[in-house]
Design a protein around this motif. Structure first.
Motif, PDB file in Angstrom:
ATOM      1  N   CYS A 300       0.844  -1.191   0.000  1.00 44.15           N
ATOM      2  CA  CYS A 300       0.000   0.000   0.000  1.00 44.15           C
ATOM      3  C   CYS A 300       0.877   1.237   0.000  1.00 44.15           C
ATOM      4  O   CYS A 300       2.084   1.166   0.225  1.00 44.15           O
ATOM      5  CB  CYS A 300      -0.947   0.006   1.205  1.00 44.15           C
ATOM      6  N   HIS A 326      -5.237   3.876   2.071  1.00 44.84           N
ATOM      7  CA  HIS A 326      -4.727   2.538   1.753  1.00 44.84           C
ATOM      8  C   HIS A 326      -4.454   1.762   3.035  1.00 44.84           C
ATOM      9  O   HIS A 326      -4.763   0.566   3.139  1.00 44.84           O
ATOM     10  CB  HIS A 326      -3.413   2.631   0.963  1.00 44.84           C
ATOM     11  N   TYR A 347     -10.434  -1.366  -2.274  1.00 44.93           N
ATOM     12  CA  TYR A 347     -10.151   0.047  -2.011  1.00 44.93           C
ATOM     13  C   TYR A 347     -10.924   0.909  -3.000  1.00 44.93           C
ATOM     14  O   TYR A 347     -10.791   0.768  -4.212  1.00 44.93           O
ATOM     15  CB  TYR A 347      -8.655   0.345  -2.131  1.00 44.93           C
TER      16      TYR A 347
END
Length: 651
Positions: A300, A326, A347
Motif C-alpha cells: 500500500c 490505503h 479500495y
C-alpha cells in the motif's frame, strides 16, 4: 495455537495507519511488528512550515512507541525479503543485522526523490522529502541571507538572495510561498546593503501551478505567489545546474546558491527486485491491496500500484490522502485473511477536496468541491491538518499562535550539513553521518557550524564547485565490510539495491570516487560497518550526531568497538580503547601506533602514509581526476535518474 505474525515495512502514512488499525482490530490476537528507520511518523504536509521556521521539528513528528503501544517497533531498514521462506532481513541503526519471520507482510516503504537526467542536479540540488532536508534548507536560507547582508559585491549579494524551486506541485508551491515570507521577514530586520529583496523562483514544465489539482485552486495559488513576489515561470525548467547557478530551458542563466528539487517522487527501490509484476516502479496489487499469487503479501502507499475503481484503467496517484486510506483498507484485509476480522474490502475512494497552505493567512482549498481562498481557506486548511494529525495537535496550534504574535527566530543550528542530505538517496528521512554504519569514510569528517558555512561559501551553497562537493558520500556497496549484495530478480527474494548500483546504467555512467587531499589512515580488516544509523534514525544517525572519529583539535572517540579505525586529526588526541592494543598516537610527527593487528607499528610517516602490513593501501585518484586543494571537500557521486511519469504526486 501461536499467534500469527504480521510485519509492516515503513511507518509513513500507509504503514502507520496499517499498524494503528491492526493493533485495534487484533487486540492482542496477533504479533504486529513495525520496521522503520526512525522512531517517529512524519506528517509531511507541514514540512514546509518547519523549513520556514513556523513549526519546530518535533511538532511534525509523532512518536511510534507512544501512539502504537501494542505494536513492536524495530528500528532498521529492510535489506532482503525471502518470499518463499517468509522472512525479512534488515539492518539496524548501528549496523547489526536481524531477521523477522512473518505470516503476513505489508510493504509500505513509501517513496524517495525523483531524479531526471539533468547535468549537475545530483550535485547541486537538494530534495524536500524528509526532516533532515527541511532543517538543512532552513539553515541554508538563513545563512545565505546573512552572508548577502555582509557582502560588498552586489553580484554576490543578488546570487545569494536568489532561491530556485523546481516543481510547482503541492510541495514546491508551499516551499516557495513560505520561503518568500521567511526571507522577507529576515530582510526587514536586517536590510541588505544594496536595498535588494530576496527573490524566489518557481519553475515547472507544466502549463500552470498545481497542475494535478482543480484549476480554481491553481489560479488562487498562482495569484497569491505573484502578489507575494515569487517569480513564477511555467513551461520552464532547469537545463543544467552549475556551482554558480542554473541554466534554464529558455537559455537564461540565473545566478543562485540554492536549488530545491521538488519535481515529484518515485517508489522506494526496495520493491524493484522482488521479481513480481510492476507498473512503472510500483508493485502491482489487486483492489484488495494484495499481491496476486502471494496471499501473504500486501502493499500500500507509494510503492503499490492500486487500481482506481472510480477511474477504470488507471491507478491511484501517489499522494498522502490515498496512502492514509490505503493503510486502513490494508489492515482490514490482512485481519480478514487471518480470520481476525470481517470480509475483505476493495479500495475505493473519492476525493473530498484538497488544501494548500500558502503561508500566513493565505491558502487555497476546495472542501467538498467548494472553492475557497484567503482567510476562510486558511482556516479550513489549518483545521484539516489539526484533524488529520495523529498527535501533537496542541503543540502545533500553540506554535501557530506564537508565530502570529511573535517574530520568527532566524538562527543557524548547524545540525545538518550539505553533504548529509544528498539528492540521490534511498533514505531521504535519514541524514548521512561520517563513519556511520556501512559507510567507509574517504575524507576527514568535518563537523560544526563552520563546516556548513565552508560548504556554502566555497561550494556554491547547495553543492560545490568543480572538483569540490559534499563530504561523506556513501561508498559503493558490496565492498569489504558492506552488507549490500547483488539483486536476484525472479528468485523469490528481494534485496534493497545500493545507491551506487542504482546509478549504473543511468546517464553519466559509472560513479566516481571522491579523493580527499589528505586521507586518514584506514582501520584494520573488518572495520567496514553495516548499513544502519544510530539513535533511532530520525535523520540517518540522529540530528547533530557527530562522527566517532577524532575531530581536529577536539576530543577523541573513546572505547569504540567493531574494529573501526581511529581517525586521528591533526592537533587531536589519540582514540582510546581500540580493540587489540593501546591508543593510536597521532601519526604525523608522533609516536607509532601500537598493537595494530597483523603488522608492525606505524612509524612516523610524513604525508599520512598508511601503517605497514595494513589490509589495503590508500587508493590514489585516477590520472584524469587531480586531487582537490587542502580547502576542498570531496565531491558527491554524479548521478541521474530515468524519468518516471507515474511519480507526479507529492505525498
Amino acid at each position: 495455537m501461536s499467534r500469527p505474525r504480521i510485519v509492516i515495512v515503513g511507518a509513513g502514512f500507509a504503514g502507520y495507519r496499517t499498524a494503528r488499525t491492526l493493533s485495534r482490530m487484533t487486540r492482542g490476537r496477533a504479533h504486529v511488528t513495525l520496521l522503520n528507520p526512525t522512531d517517529y511518523f512524519l506528517y509531511l504536509p507541514l514540512l514546509p512550515q518547519v523549513a520556514a521556521g513556523v513549526l519546530e521539528p518535533r511538532r511534525v513528528t509523532v512518536s511510534l512507541s507512544d501512539t502504537l503501544p501494542d505494536v513492536r517497533l524495530v528500528l532498521g531498514e529492510a535489506d532482503r525479503i525471502d518470499l518463499d521462506g517468509q522472512t525479512l532481513h534488515y539492518t539496524g541503526p548501528e549496523g547489526d543485522g536481524g531477521t523477522l519471520a512473518y505470516d503476513r507482510l505489508v510493504l509500505a516503504a513509501g517513496s524517495v526523490n525523483k531524479l531526471l537526467p539533468i547535468p549537475g542536479v545530483a550535485e547541486y540540488a537538494h530534495g524536500f522529502r524528509g526532516l533532515p532536508e527541511a532543517l538543512y534548507l532552513r539553515d541554508h536560507v538563513t545563512r545565505q541571507v546573512e552572508l548577502a547582508a555582509a557582502a560588498d559585491d552586489p553580484k554576490s549579494c543578488a546570487a545569494r538572495c536568489t532561491f530556485v524551486v523546481v516543481g510547482a506541485g503541492y510541495t514546491g508551491t508551499e516551499v516557495a510561498a513560505h520561503g518568500q515570507m521567511f526571507t522577507d521577514a529576515q530582510v526587514r530586520k536586517h536590510p541588505l546593503r544594496q536595498g535588494m529583496r530576496p527573490r524566489w523562483m518557481l519553475l515547472d514544465v507544466a502549463p500552470r501551478v498545481l497542475p494535478e489539482m482543480d484549476e480554481k485552486l491553481s489560479t488562487t495559488a498562482d495569484r497569491v505567489l505573484r502578489q507575494r513576489g515569487v517569480d513564477v515561470r511555467m513551461g520552464t525548467s532547469v537545463k543544467e545546474a552549475t556551482p554558480d547557478g542554473v541554466v534554464l530551458t529558455d537559455g537564461e542563466f540565473v545566478e543562485t546558491r540554492t536549488l530545491v528539487w521538488c519535481v515529484g517522487v518515485r517508489p522506494d527501490p526496495l520493491v524493484e527486485s522482488l521479481g513480481l509484476p510492476m507498473e512503472k516502479g510500483r508493485l502491482l496489487v489487486d483492489p484488495h491491496l494484495q499481491v496476486p499469487g502471494r496471499p501473504e503479501l500486501f502493499a500500500c502507499g507509494d510503492v503499490a500500484a492500486v487500481p482506481d475503481l472510480e477511474k477504470p484503467g488507471s491507478y491511484t496517484p501517489m499522494t498522502a490522502q490515498h496512502a492514509w486510506r490505503h493503510g486502513k483498507v490494508a489492515a482490514e484485509n490482512v485481519a480478514a485473511s487471518l480470520g481476525l476480522g470481517g470480509a475483505r474490502k476493495p479500495y475505493r475512494h473519492r476525493d473530498l477536496g484538497f488544501v494548500v497552505d500558502l503561508g500566513g493567512a493565505k491558502a487555497a482549498a476546495n472542501p467538498l468541491g467548494v472553492s475557497l481562498s484567503g482567510v476562510p481557506a486558511g482556516a479550513v486548511t489549518r483545521g484539516y491538518h489539526l484533524a488529520a494529525m495523529p498527535g501533537n495537535r496542541v503543540r502545533v496550534a500553540a506554535d501557530w499562535l506564537l508565530d502570529a504574535v511573535l517574530p520568527r527566530q532566524a538562527v543557524q543550528l548547524g545540525l545538518v550539513r550539505s553533504w548529509s542530505v544528498p539528492l540521490d538517496t534511498s533514505s531521504p528521512e535519514l541524514a548521512r553521518v561520517p563513519g556511520g554504519p556501512e559507510r567507509r569514510q574517504d575524507a576527514s569528517a568535518r563537523s560544526g557550524p563552520g563546516a556548513a558555512i565552508e560548504a556554502d561559501t566555497h561550494g556554491g551553497g547547495t553543492g560545490a564547485g568543480p572538483g569540490q562537493g559534499r563530504a561523506g558520500d556513501e561508498p559503493a556497496k558490496g565492498q569489504p565490510g558492506s552488507r549490500a549484495t547483488q539483486d536476484q530478480p525472479g528468485s523469490g527474494s528481494a534485496q534493497r539495491r545500493s545507491e551506487t548500483e542504482l546509478a549504473k546504467g543511468r546517464p553519466g555512467g559509472e560513479p566516481t570516487r571522491n579523493w580527499p587531499a589528505d586521507e586518514p589512515a584506514k582501520g584494520p580488516l573488518g572495520s567496514g560497518s553495516a548499513k544502519g544509523q544510530p539513535g533511532g534514525e530520525p535523520t540517518k544517525g540522529r540530528l547533530g550526531g557527530e562522527p566517532a572519529g577524532s575531530q581536529a583539535g577536539g576530543e577523541p572517540a573513546k572505547g569504540r568497538s567493531g574494529g573501526e579505525s581511529a581517525r586521528n586529526q591533526p592537533g587531536g588526541e589519540p582514540a582510546m580503547g581500540q580493540p587489540g592494543g593501546e591508543s593510536a598516537k597521532n601519526q604525523p610527527g608522533g609516536e607509532p601506533a601500537k598493537g595494530q593487528p597483523g603488522g608492525e607499528p606505524a612509524k612516523n610517516q610524513p604525508g599520512r602514509e598508511p601503517a605497514k602490513n595494513q589490509p589495503e593501501p590508500t587508493p590514489q585518484p585516477p590520472p584524469d581526476q587531480p586531487p582537490p586543494g587542502p580547502d576542498t571537500a570531496p565531491g558527491p557521486v554524479k548521478r541521474s535518474d530515468a524519468p518516471d511519469d507515474s511519480a507526479k504526486g507529492d505525498s
